[in-house]
Design an enzyme around this catalytic site. Sequence first.
Site, PDB file in Angstrom:
ATOM      1  CE1 TYR A 264      -4.072  -2.014   0.028  1.00 12.50           C
ATOM      2  CE2 TYR A 264      -2.519  -3.358   1.214  1.00 12.50           C
ATOM      3  CZ  TYR A 264      -3.767  -3.185   0.581  1.00 12.50           C
ATOM      4  OH  TYR A 264      -4.705  -4.353   0.187  1.00 12.50           O
TER       5      TYR A 264
ATOM      6  CG  ASN B 122      -5.511  -7.729   1.757  1.00  9.82           C
ATOM      7  OD1 ASN B 122      -6.328  -7.653   0.909  1.00  9.82           O
ATOM      8  ND2 ASN B 122      -4.749  -6.650   1.883  1.00  9.82           N
TER       9      ASN B 122
ATOM     10  CD  GLU C  33     -12.045 -11.019   8.872  1.00  7.42           C
ATOM     11  OE1 GLU C  33     -11.740 -12.000   8.080  1.00  7.42           O
ATOM     12  OE2 GLU C  33     -11.092 -10.112   9.146  1.00  7.42           O
TER      13      GLU C  33
ATOM     14  CG  HIS D  63      -4.168  -6.560  10.812  1.00  6.56           C
ATOM     15  ND1 HIS D  63      -5.568  -6.418  11.346  1.00  6.56           N
ATOM     16  CD2 HIS D  63      -4.544  -7.217   9.686  1.00  6.56           C
ATOM     17  CE1 HIS D  63      -6.591  -6.965  10.619  1.00  6.56           C
ATOM     18  NE2 HIS D  63      -5.974  -7.433   9.635  1.00  6.56           N
TER      19      HIS D  63
ATOM     20  CG  ASN E  49      -9.808  -5.633   9.102  1.00 11.07           C
ATOM     21  OD1 ASN E  49     -10.799  -5.141   9.900  1.00 11.07           O
ATOM     22  ND2 ASN E  49      -9.730  -7.084   8.602  1.00 11.07           N
TER      23      ASN E  49
ATOM     24  CG  PHE F 298      -6.168  -2.523   3.009  1.00 12.48           C
ATOM     25  CD1 PHE F 298      -6.870  -1.753   2.511  1.00 12.48           C
ATOM     26  CD2 PHE F 298      -6.356  -3.532   3.159  1.00 12.48           C
ATOM     27  CE1 PHE F 298      -7.881  -2.068   1.606  1.00 12.48           C
ATOM     28  CE2 PHE F 298      -7.546  -4.290   2.390  1.00 12.48           C
ATOM     29  CZ  PHE F 298      -8.276  -3.337   1.736  1.00 12.48           C
TER      30      PHE F 298
HETATM   31  P1  FDA Z   1       2.834  -4.804   2.514  1.00  9.09           P
HETATM   32  O1  FDA Z   1       3.324  -5.806   3.242  1.00  9.09           O
HETATM   33  O2  FDA Z   1       1.619  -4.788   1.595  1.00  9.09           O
HETATM   34  O3  FDA Z   1       4.090  -4.580   1.350  1.00  9.09           O
HETATM   35  C1  FDA Z   1       5.433  -4.592   1.505  1.00  9.09           C
HETATM   36  C2  FDA Z   1       6.277  -5.179   0.112  1.00  9.09           C
HETATM   37  O4  FDA Z   1       7.544  -4.976   0.421  1.00  9.09           O
HETATM   38  C3  FDA Z   1       5.788  -6.652   0.036  1.00  9.09           C
HETATM   39  O5  FDA Z   1       5.520  -7.118  -1.305  1.00  9.09           O
HETATM   40  C4  FDA Z   1       7.090  -7.363   0.214  1.00  9.09           C
HETATM   41  O6  FDA Z   1       7.418  -8.406  -0.682  1.00  9.09           O
HETATM   42  C5  FDA Z   1       8.163  -6.393  -0.015  1.00  9.09           C
HETATM   43  N1  FDA Z   1       9.564  -6.136   0.500  1.00  9.09           N
HETATM   44  C6  FDA Z   1       9.605  -6.724   1.973  1.00  9.09           C
HETATM   45  N2  FDA Z   1      10.830  -6.798   2.041  1.00  9.09           N
HETATM   46  C7  FDA Z   1      11.648  -6.309   1.013  1.00  9.09           C
HETATM   47  C8  FDA Z   1      13.152  -6.426   0.598  1.00  9.09           C
HETATM   48  N3  FDA Z   1      14.058  -6.685   1.607  1.00  9.09           N
HETATM   49  N4  FDA Z   1      13.215  -6.261  -0.792  1.00  9.09           N
HETATM   50  C9  FDA Z   1      12.338  -6.145  -1.636  1.00  9.09           C
HETATM   51  N5  FDA Z   1      11.032  -6.132  -1.512  1.00  9.09           N
HETATM   52  C10 FDA Z   1      10.659  -6.403  -0.079  1.00  9.09           C
HETATM   53  N6  FDA Z   1      -5.685  -5.515   6.074  1.00  9.09           N
HETATM   54  C11 FDA Z   1      -6.945  -4.978   5.745  1.00  9.09           C
HETATM   55  O7  FDA Z   1      -7.071  -3.707   5.942  1.00  9.09           O
HETATM   56  N7  FDA Z   1      -8.041  -5.794   5.393  1.00  9.09           N
HETATM   57  C12 FDA Z   1      -8.038  -7.100   5.389  1.00  9.09           C
HETATM   58  O8  FDA Z   1      -9.000  -7.937   4.867  1.00  9.09           O
HETATM   59  C13 FDA Z   1      -6.665  -7.535   5.672  1.00  9.09           C
HETATM   60  N8  FDA Z   1      -6.580  -9.220   5.624  1.00  9.09           N
HETATM   61  C14 FDA Z   1      -5.376  -9.570   5.613  1.00  9.09           C
HETATM   62  C15 FDA Z   1      -5.244 -11.049   5.233  1.00  9.09           C
HETATM   63  C16 FDA Z   1      -3.900 -11.592   5.350  1.00  9.09           C
HETATM   64  C17 FDA Z   1      -3.883 -13.227   5.139  1.00  9.09           C
HETATM   65  C18 FDA Z   1      -2.825 -10.993   5.484  1.00  9.09           C
HETATM   66  C19 FDA Z   1      -1.514 -11.412   5.485  1.00  9.09           C
HETATM   67  C20 FDA Z   1      -3.045  -9.608   5.763  1.00  9.09           C
HETATM   68  C21 FDA Z   1      -4.199  -8.953   5.774  1.00  9.09           C
HETATM   69  N9  FDA Z   1      -4.207  -7.650   6.022  1.00  9.09           N
HETATM   70  C22 FDA Z   1      -5.565  -6.913   5.922  1.00  9.09           C
HETATM   71  C23 FDA Z   1      -3.270  -6.699   6.315  1.00  9.09           C
HETATM   72  C24 FDA Z   1      -2.864  -5.756   5.010  1.00  9.09           C
HETATM   73  O9  FDA Z   1      -2.509  -6.582   4.046  1.00  9.09           O
HETATM   74  C25 FDA Z   1      -1.398  -5.116   5.500  1.00  9.09           C
HETATM   75  O10 FDA Z   1      -1.468  -4.465   6.665  1.00  9.09           O
HETATM   76  C26 FDA Z   1      -0.819  -4.385   4.361  1.00  9.09           C
HETATM   77  O11 FDA Z   1      -0.734  -5.197   3.307  1.00  9.09           O
HETATM   78  C27 FDA Z   1       0.452  -3.553   4.761  1.00  9.09           C
HETATM   79  O12 FDA Z   1       0.822  -2.887   3.653  1.00  9.09           O
HETATM   80  P2  FDA Z   1       2.378  -2.008   3.736  1.00  9.09           P
HETATM   81  O13 FDA Z   1       2.414  -1.234   2.720  1.00  9.09           O
HETATM   82  O14 FDA Z   1       2.686  -1.565   5.011  1.00  9.09           O
HETATM   83  O15 FDA Z   1       3.390  -3.400   3.302  1.00  9.09           O
END
Ligand code: FDA
Length: 490
Positions: free
Chosen positions: A15, A104, A347, A430, A468, A470
């Site tokens: 995000y 997610n 949820e 999360h 949640n 995002f």
């Molecule tokens: P995010 O984790 O999305 O992105 C980080 C990216 O950086 C990844 O693609 C990763 O691969 C990359 N990366 C990391 N380290 C790296 C490196 N060293 N080199 C290169 N790339 C690297 N939230 C919500 O609001 N509603 C929901 O329904 C859900 N449901 C849900 C289900 C499941 C199974 C999960 C795992 C998570 C959720 N979430 C959720 C949480 C939500 O998906 C999460 O909070 C956000 O994706 C976080 O967004 P960010 O931008 O912080 O990082």
Amino acid sequence: TEMIDKEVVIIGSGYGGSVAALRLCEKNIPVTLLEMGLDWEKSGEKFSPMINPGHSAAWLKTKTIAPFMNLFRLEKFTGALDRLDFEHIKIWVGRGVGGGSLVNGGMAVTPKKEYFKEMFPNLDTEKFYSHYFPLANKELKTNVASEEFLDGCDFYKFKRVGEEEAKNAGFKTVRVPNVYDFKYMEKEYKEEVPRSALAGEVIYGNNHGKNSLDKTYLKKATATGKLEILELHKVNHISQNPDKSYSIDISVINTKGEEIQHKIINAKKLILSAGTMGSLELLLKSKAVAQFSIDENIGKEWGNNGNFMTGRNWVKAFSGGTGFKQSTIPVGGIDHWEDKEHPFFVEIAPLPMGMNVATSLYLMVNKLKKFGEVNYNLKEQKLDLNWDKSHTVHMKDNAKYFLKTMNKANGGTRSHLLFHNGFGADVCYHPLGGIVLGKATDQFGRLNGHKNLYVIDGSLIPGTIGVNPFVTITAIAEYCMEEIIRKDFV
Ligand code: FDA
């Protein structure tokens, strides 16, 4: 080792990274986006359903990593879902272009205004609720299912049962918006288009229907012609050069996770959007291995957003359980946030196992009573998380109270087969915080002690947001990038 110079680099395409990419590209600023996972659309790889997972289901694992029932062997592959294991908590994250949006549940929830204000006392709450949240929801394509569809669709029996039982128990239920396109789902139901949510796809990715970031922010950013996305680029650490530019040490990997090339990219401006755990690891590790200077607040005020999983076995003998067929997309919530003694949000989650397991699954979001802390363990070369049962004991009390109230009104028992005797204190979807806005950064995500280094992702939120996360991550990214572009990119 290949050496390359770039003006602006973003690490991570979730995000935070996607918002940053779009807003910069729109202003004609060329951006290089590094992502360790696959560019799924380009790769032609298909996402896996939950009941029949293939190699794309997990990040370099030999067995599936769902929260339960991991009976499936896998071939090592750069799959969509990853799990980071710590002693008292397991943290799930998405891998690939689009980050967490790929895996997610799509629940797009705007936090409660009062709680947002409590977490971010220095932000202009009114502007967030009149501008940044609506903007985030519009760009993310948040929508709400029609009640008529939900009432008539046999894939939503779990939601009807869940809501009816919650009401019987005196709880208030709420409809939860989502980024899954419900118009698409209606067509899926009528079998006019390929099924995805109705075919058991979600935590290993959706092949259709979900407006993940590659279909929203990143699609728009790509259309500007200014965005370069480099997939399978895993950043190892960063360092600072005498001229103050940043050196990014990268392993280019193949789909087995093996390094096939070593690259150094030098960037004048660097945005860390690797997600809470990813950005923390990059900063803490870079300090440990490359003497990178970081603020003392980095690693502090980390939290699991109060995540706690639980479930009930349903004993109403003739009612038919929660349904044989279940959509993977949750639409129902229980709002008990205002309660003084047991504040929580729940949820009503699906359990699409392909059989009628007569079990209700709940993901609770609680408040935090105590923050965790993240450090880097140089010897073991991994993150250490100061987080144990003392952080989740009040969440377990809430779960007990919730189950007791539900069972008293409806019958049923705690689902002892799920998690640890029915309590999943160690399940975290999360992770938030550790690089908190206004503490480790200024009020706009500029890292303390650095001029051209920014953090834009979930790590800016101090451990909890009550729902949640995002939509909040997106809104905060919009707010930060607006100021950063205005002041630092002229
Ligand atoms: P995010 O984790 O999305 O992105 C980080 C990216 O950086 C990844 O693609 C990763 O691969 C990359 N990366 C990391 N380290 C790296 C490196 N060293 N080199 C290169 N790339 C690297 N939230 C919500 O609001 N509603 C929901 O329904 C859900 N449901 C849900 C289900 C499941 C199974 C999960 C795992 C998570 C959720 N979430 C959720 C949480 C939500 O998906 C999460 O909070 C956000 O994706 C976080 O967004 P960010 O931008 O912080 O990082």
